[in-house]
Design a protein around this motif. Structure first.
Motif, mmCIF file in Angstrom:
data_model
loop_
_atom_site.group_PDB
_atom_site.id
_atom_site.type_symbol
_atom_site.label_atom_id
_atom_site.label_comp_id
_atom_site.label_asym_id
_atom_site.label_seq_id
_atom_site.Cartn_x
_atom_site.Cartn_y
_atom_site.Cartn_z
ATOM 1 N N GLY A 881 7.896 108.237 -30.016
ATOM 2 C CA GLY A 881 8.384 109.199 -30.995
ATOM 3 C C GLY A 881 8.999 110.440 -30.396
ATOM 4 N N ASP A 885 13.218 108.347 -27.741
ATOM 5 C CA ASP A 885 13.274 107.419 -28.874
ATOM 6 C C ASP A 885 14.394 107.795 -29.834
ATOM 7 O OD1 ASP A 885 11.197 105.974 -27.908
ATOM 8 O OD2 ASP A 885 9.782 106.441 -29.520
ATOM 9 N N THR A 929 12.782 112.443 -40.544
ATOM 10 C CA THR A 929 11.607 112.241 -39.685
ATOM 11 C C THR A 929 11.997 112.309 -38.215
ATOM 12 O OG1 THR A 929 10.489 110.888 -41.341
ATOM 13 C CG2 THR A 929 9.788 110.611 -39.055
ATOM 14 N N LEU A 930 13.091 111.646 -37.864
ATOM 15 C CA LEU A 930 13.555 111.662 -36.472
ATOM 16 C C LEU A 930 13.989 113.069 -36.054
ATOM 17 C CD1 LEU A 930 15.667 108.372 -36.497
ATOM 18 C CD2 LEU A 930 13.438 108.706 -35.405
ATOM 19 N N SER A 933 10.934 115.331 -35.313
ATOM 20 C CA SER A 933 10.315 115.043 -34.026
ATOM 21 C C SER A 933 11.176 115.536 -32.872
ATOM 22 C CB SER A 933 10.083 113.530 -33.896
ATOM 23 O OG SER A 933 9.679 113.191 -32.602
ATOM 24 N N SER A 987 5.342 112.789 -33.923
ATOM 25 C CA SER A 987 5.799 111.721 -33.031
ATOM 26 C C SER A 987 5.365 110.348 -33.552
ATOM 27 C CB SER A 987 5.256 111.944 -31.621
ATOM 28 O OG SER A 987 3.833 111.928 -31.600
ATOM 29 N N ARG A 988 4.208 110.268 -34.200
ATOM 30 C CA ARG A 988 3.752 108.986 -34.754
ATOM 31 C C ARG A 988 4.694 108.525 -35.865
ATOM 32 N NH1 ARG A 988 -1.009 110.394 -35.266
ATOM 33 N NH2 ARG A 988 -0.941 111.150 -37.425
ATOM 34 N N ARG A 989 5.073 109.429 -36.729
ATOM 35 C CA ARG A 989 6.010 109.062 -37.795
ATOM 36 C C ARG A 989 7.373 108.676 -37.208
ATOM 37 N NH1 ARG A 989 3.505 113.665 -40.116
ATOM 38 N NH2 ARG A 989 5.274 114.981 -39.495
ATOM 39 N N SER A 990 7.800 109.431 -36.203
ATOM 40 C CA SER A 990 9.089 109.133 -35.573
ATOM 41 C C SER A 990 9.068 107.767 -34.897
ATOM 42 C CB SER A 990 9.413 110.233 -34.554
ATOM 43 O OG SER A 990 10.582 109.934 -33.840
ATOM 44 N N ARG A 991 7.969 107.445 -34.230
ATOM 45 C CA ARG A 991 7.875 106.155 -33.529
ATOM 46 C C ARG A 991 7.936 104.989 -34.505
ATOM 47 N NH1 ARG A 991 8.864 104.087 -28.482
ATOM 48 N NH2 ARG A 991 7.721 102.106 -28.270
ATOM 49 N N GLN A 992 7.334 105.150 -35.666
ATOM 50 C CA GLN A 992 7.381 104.079 -36.662
ATOM 51 C C GLN A 992 8.813 103.803 -37.093
ATOM 52 O OE1 GLN A 992 4.785 105.594 -39.682
ATOM 53 N NE2 GLN A 992 2.906 105.015 -38.599
#
Length: 1012
Positions: A881, A885, A929-930, A933, A987-992
């Motif tokens: 994230g 990424d 979201t991206l 992050s 970062s968790r939301r971005s990674r998803q």
């Protein structure tokens, strides 16, 4: 008036003489002087005219003298030229005194022939007491005139003495060559007027005791109650400060020990003796309303009652009023007990909650009840008037006076001098305020002298201004006086706003009372308690800053308690204090520096915030200490226009004899601009976007100017080849932070091989790398994104780049070109490069195997480049994230769709992300979201560099480093856990989003061998 042997003037040019003398009605003046001369038996009309020329209003003086001559021609005839001129002077400035002298012509000869000395307070008291007494021993009851006879005797003698003071003042203002400035006499005159008021109150007490002692009051006061009564008058306001006006309310409080009814009756008789109507007009109003509870409170209180009230109930304004309290009449010992008993309360009042704010609001309320049409004319209460100066001085006294006994003074001007001497007010500001205060008071005195009535309004009419100008001696005519008045008002208001609303006042007032009086051991304990880890070291720094008798040491002693408190609010106060000491030493000879800290609206607090929260900025500031001046205004912290910065740097190159000399100066300008950006970010003036634009402008200007210097100073016959520098990575994207590298590729003209002009171009690039190297501020140029990386040539021609990309380049190299843009050097060469590069980075067709290459490379980067032992979740760049990424996903979308959508052809990650969302290539929520992050990771990376001066891509676990990041970002340092949790959640939301959009499904399903 004696002739003095002077001839009568001829008719020729006679009216011109009257004009020069200041007459307005010339025909009437000529006839009046002729009549006056005839009445007093003078054959020298020129001498009569000469005396009248000294009058502020010659027409009024002539009319008064004609009336006087009707009954007292002999008195006037006996005056010599000196006495005549003085009589005309006082008659022309004060028709009211003229009326008084007409009623008491026997006083004229003695007044106008005096030696010009002001009476002392004791002399005035003796003369007034003798005037109200029938014998020399005025203390014995029965020898003092009671009731109205006593009042009249008091008032006649008072006005006689007042006329002598007025003459002294007016003589000082005569506008002939070599005359002293009338303002220079102000303090002596105001003190003499205060002494007269004291004497009048003392005489009124004598008259009052005689009146009450007659026993004709109801209820009757027993003689023993009166004789045993201790009675004291406390002067307040201007009288207490010994700065009294010609005519003013005299503010008083009455204190007594003994029979309450006798004390109250005596107080009322004292007031009546001075202000009740009688044969002689009242002197002035005795105002007892500053007493406890004002009009609702008892007129007289005991000493114990007074002290109890101030200890328990008094409001802030009442302590401000007590600054000027002075025992002036009656039982002085009793009065001094009151003054001494209230001093600790007065000088400790600034510790009250919102003390400074309450005083400031009180000043603002002063003008609320003044009509708008009078406000611009108010010498006393209006903006730029006397109250602005007095409130400024008193506020500074109350805030600092509890710790500095030099400031515990009653008078405005003595206190202002002490404030300047001890460094609380800039010397020039203090001098200007003192001069303006005297100017305003002289004008006020002349206005009040005219009719012997209280007023503080500038005249509205031309004639009134003309007379005031002549009376004051400060201007030659009405227009000059108006210009002076406006100038004084404007500057007083500016200085008042600067001093009265200085944030340091509130900060000092809010400090604990013991802050200023601690001994060395207690001081170290105090330093430790507020956050200093090395109190011994801090004490040494403080001693170095504040020791000695110099003015700078005095100013720093005044500032230090507040600065320490502000430093302690930072993350590393010990480092901040050390850095502050270095900055002070570097700016030791700069007069503006300490003035800025003391008087600047934000500078002092911002400086402590900066030094205690950012080692990076503090280090840069030590090399450019004059940068402190930028903290005063937000505009000074904004980055300059890139074109103007480049122009400045190129101009420096043209004035330097060699490339090395030019480079040294260019690096200094570059450091200056990086410092400006760091300061702006830490104090909250600039955001990350503004910092990125500023960094881009500073770096590109430095590179371009250095290339220009190399070309300008190249050897004759061997001109430097054309070079273009292509920005790559975050530099190319204009997304720099303080922790970012400067990624570049170099382009030159020539063939496809390494022969020809390539070798000279390589030498230019090597020289550039050498020149940009700054031992005080590392600037590394990274060329590793060039074809073949570290193994490839440092610079290539267009043809060489084209050949490489057509034959050998990998997909990731096309991906790297997505953020390529012209940075410096030959812009036409850059345009040729992008003409070649655009088809590569925005391919018409992006095949599936190329997508697989990008995905495989991203997985490899995560597996190979993440530092050993590093927690991936805390890695802002390469972790899940993180920055990588977001950028890889955006770049994949650009490679796939850049040929189709022109707005995707941008070097900016966030602009490309917005374009992708706009065309439906990614969901709007996913794009947000991206972006969240990416922005957060970029902000945290920059904040870490600002905090400790080191670059890092990982969010630290150490509490102190997290607190440092929070301090840079203006966040609470006691909630660092929330900082970490905020990043992990973002970062968790971005990674998803990344896994879904970049891989299509989880990467461990797509590349199990990489995960293994």
């Amino acid at each position: 008036m004696s002739d003095g042997g002077r001839a009568r003037p001829g008719r020729r040019g006679e009216l011109g003489a009257y004009v020069r003398a200041g007459f307005q009605s010339l025909t009437e003046a000529r006839a009046g002087i002729a009549e006056l001369s005839e009445r007093i038996g003078s054959t020298d009309e020129a001498a009569v005219l000469d005396g009248l020329s000294a009058a502020a209003d010659p027409d009024a003086a002539l009319a008064a003298l004609l009336r006087l001559a009707e009954s007292e021609a002999g008195t006037l005839a006996g005056l010599d030229a000196f006495a005549w001129r003085r009589l005309c002077l006082v008659m022309g400035a004060s028709p009211a005194i003229g009326v008084f002298l007409t009623r008491h012509p026997d006083l004229i000869a003695g007044l106008v022939s005096r030696d010009g000395r002001l009476p002392s307070g004791e002399e005035a008291k003796r003369e007034l007491l003798e005037a109200v007494g029938k014998a020399s021993d005025v203390a014995e009851q029965g020898t003092v005139l009671a009731g109205e006879p006593g009042w009249n005797a008091l008032r006649v003698k008072y006005r006689e003495l007042l006329t002598g003071v007025a003459l002294y003042d007016l003589v000082s203002a005569e506008s002939h060559d070599g005359a002293p400035d009338p303002r220079s006499a102000f303090e002596a005159v105001a003190a003499a007027l205060s002494g007269l008021a004291d004497a009048a109150l003392e005489a009124a007490i004598a008259v009052g005791r005689a009146t009450v002692g007659r026993g004709d009051q109801f209820p009757r006061i027993a003689p023993e109650a009166l004789s045993d009564l201790r009675f004291s008058v406390i002067a307040m306001g201007k009288c207490g400060a010994e700065e009294l006006n010609v005519v003013s309310d005299v503010d008083v409080m009455f204190i007594a020990e003994g029979d309450e009814r006798a004390a109250t009756a005596l107080a009322r008789e004292v007031m009546r003796a001075i202000q009740d109507f009688s044969l002689e007009l009242p002197l002035w109003q005795v105002d007892p309303n500053l007493r406890p509870e004002g009009r609702q409170g008892p007129l007289v209180r005991t000493l114990g009652s007074m002290l109890s009230y101030y200890d328990r109930w008094a409001k802030t304004w009442e302590f401000q009023a007590l600054i000027k309290a002075r025992a002036c009449a009656g039982d002085l010992e009793l009065g001094e007990e009151f003054v001494a008993g209230t001093r600790p309360l007065v000088w400790g009042s600034s510790n009250r909650d919102d003390f400074v704010g309450s005083v400031q609001r009180m000043r603002e309320r002063v003008t609320e009840h003044i009509s708008p049409d009078e406000l611009p004319l108010q010498i006393k209460l209006g903006p730029g008037g006397l109250r602005d100066i007095e409130f400024s001085v008193q506020l500074l006294q109350l805030v600092h006076g509890q710790h500095d006994e030099h400031l515990q003074l009653r008078g405005t001007l003595p206190a202002l001098r002490a404030l300047v001497e001890d460094g609380y007010v800039a010397r020039r500001d203090g001098e200007r305020l003192s001069e303006h205060y005297r100017t305003l008071r002289v004008l006020e005195h002349r206005l009040q002298l005219r009719e012997l009535r209280r007023t503080a309004l500038m005249p509205r009419d031309e004639e009134g201004l003309r007379v005031l100008a002549r009376a004051s001696g400060l201007a030659r005519n009405a227009s000059e006086l108006t210009a002076l008045w406006e100038s004084v008002r404007r500057e007083v208001r500016e200085l008042h706003l600067k001093i009265f609303y200085a944030p340091l006042l509130s900060a000092v007032a809010a400090l604990p009372g013991e802050e200023f009086v601690l001994g060395s051991a207690e001081a170290k304990a105090r330093l430790s308690s507020i956050g200093f880890l090395d109190p011994d070291g801090a004490s040494r720094h403080l001693a170095a800053l504040t020791s000695g008798p110099s003015r700078s040491a005095k100013i720093l002693r005044n500032l230090t308690p507040v600065l320490l408190q502000w430093l302690a609010e930072g993350t590393d106060p010990d480092f901040g204090l050390l850095a502050f000491r270095k900055i002070c030493e570097a700016n030791r000879d700069a007069s503006w520096y300490l003035r800025l800290l003391r008087d600047g609206s934000l500078a002092a607090e911002r400086l402590t915030l900066l030094l205690a929260n950012s080692k990076y900025a503090a280090g840069l500031l030590e090399g450019y200490p004059e940068g402190v001046a930028w903290l005063e205004r937000d505009a000074l912290l904004a980055p300059p226009d890139p074109a103007s910065l480049l122009g400045e740097m190129r101009s420096l190159v043209s004035r330097r004899p060699s490339t090395e000399a030019a480079a040294e100066r260019l690096r200094r300008v570059h450091r200056r601009e990086i410092l400006r950006l760091a300061m702006g970010r830490v104090v909250g003036v600039l955001d990350e976007g503004e910092v990125a634009r500023g960094l881009d402008g500073a770096h590109t200007a430095l590179l371009d100017a250095l290339l220009h210097a190399i070309r300008a100073h190249s050897a004759e016959g061997a001109p430097a080849p054309d070079i273009s520098l292509i920005g790559m990575g975050r530099f190319g994207g204009g997304e720099l932070g303080f922790a970012s590298d400067i990624d570049l590729m170099a382009v030159t003209r020539g063939g496809t091989t390494g022969s020809g002009p390539v070798s000279p171009a390589a030498r230019v690039v090597a020289e550039l790398r050498s020149l940009v190297s700054d031992p005080r501020f590392p600037v590394d140029l990274d060329f590793d994104l060039r074809p073949e990386g570290k193994n490839g040539p440092l610079v290539r021609s267009i043809d060489s780049y084209r050949s490489y990309y057509e034959r050998w380049s990998a997909t990731w190299e096309a991906q790297a070109l997505l953020r390529a843009r012209h940075a410096a050097g030959d812009s036409e060469l850059s345009a040729e490069f992008f003409e070649m590069a655009d088809p590569i980075r925005y391919p018409a067709e992006f095949r599936e195997e190329q997508r697989r290459d990008v995905r495989r490379m991203k997985a490899r980067v995560e597996g190979e480049r993440l530092p050993q032992g590093q927690d991936p979740a805390m890695h802002l760049k390469l972790g899940p994230g993180g920055i990588s990424d977001v950028e890889w996903l955006v770049q994949l979308l650009q490679l796939e769709h850049g040929a189709t959508y022109p707005d995707l052809r941008t070097v900016s990650t966030l602009d490309a992300l917005e374009a992708a969302a706009r065309h439906g290539l990614i969901g709007r929520d996913d794009a947000e979201t991206l972006e969240e992050s990416w922005r957060l990771a970029s902000t945290l990376r920059s904040a870490m560099r600002l905090w400790n001066g080191r670059s890092s891509d990982a969010l630290p676990r150490d509490w102190r480093d997290l607190a440092g990041i929070a301090g840079v970002l203006g966040l609470p340092r006691d909630r660092t856990g929330e900082l970490v949790e905020g990043w992990l959640a973002a970062s968790r939301r971005s990674r998803q989003v990344f896994e879904r959009e970049f891989f299509g499904y989880r990467e461990d399903e797509l590349f199990p061998e990489v995960q293994a």
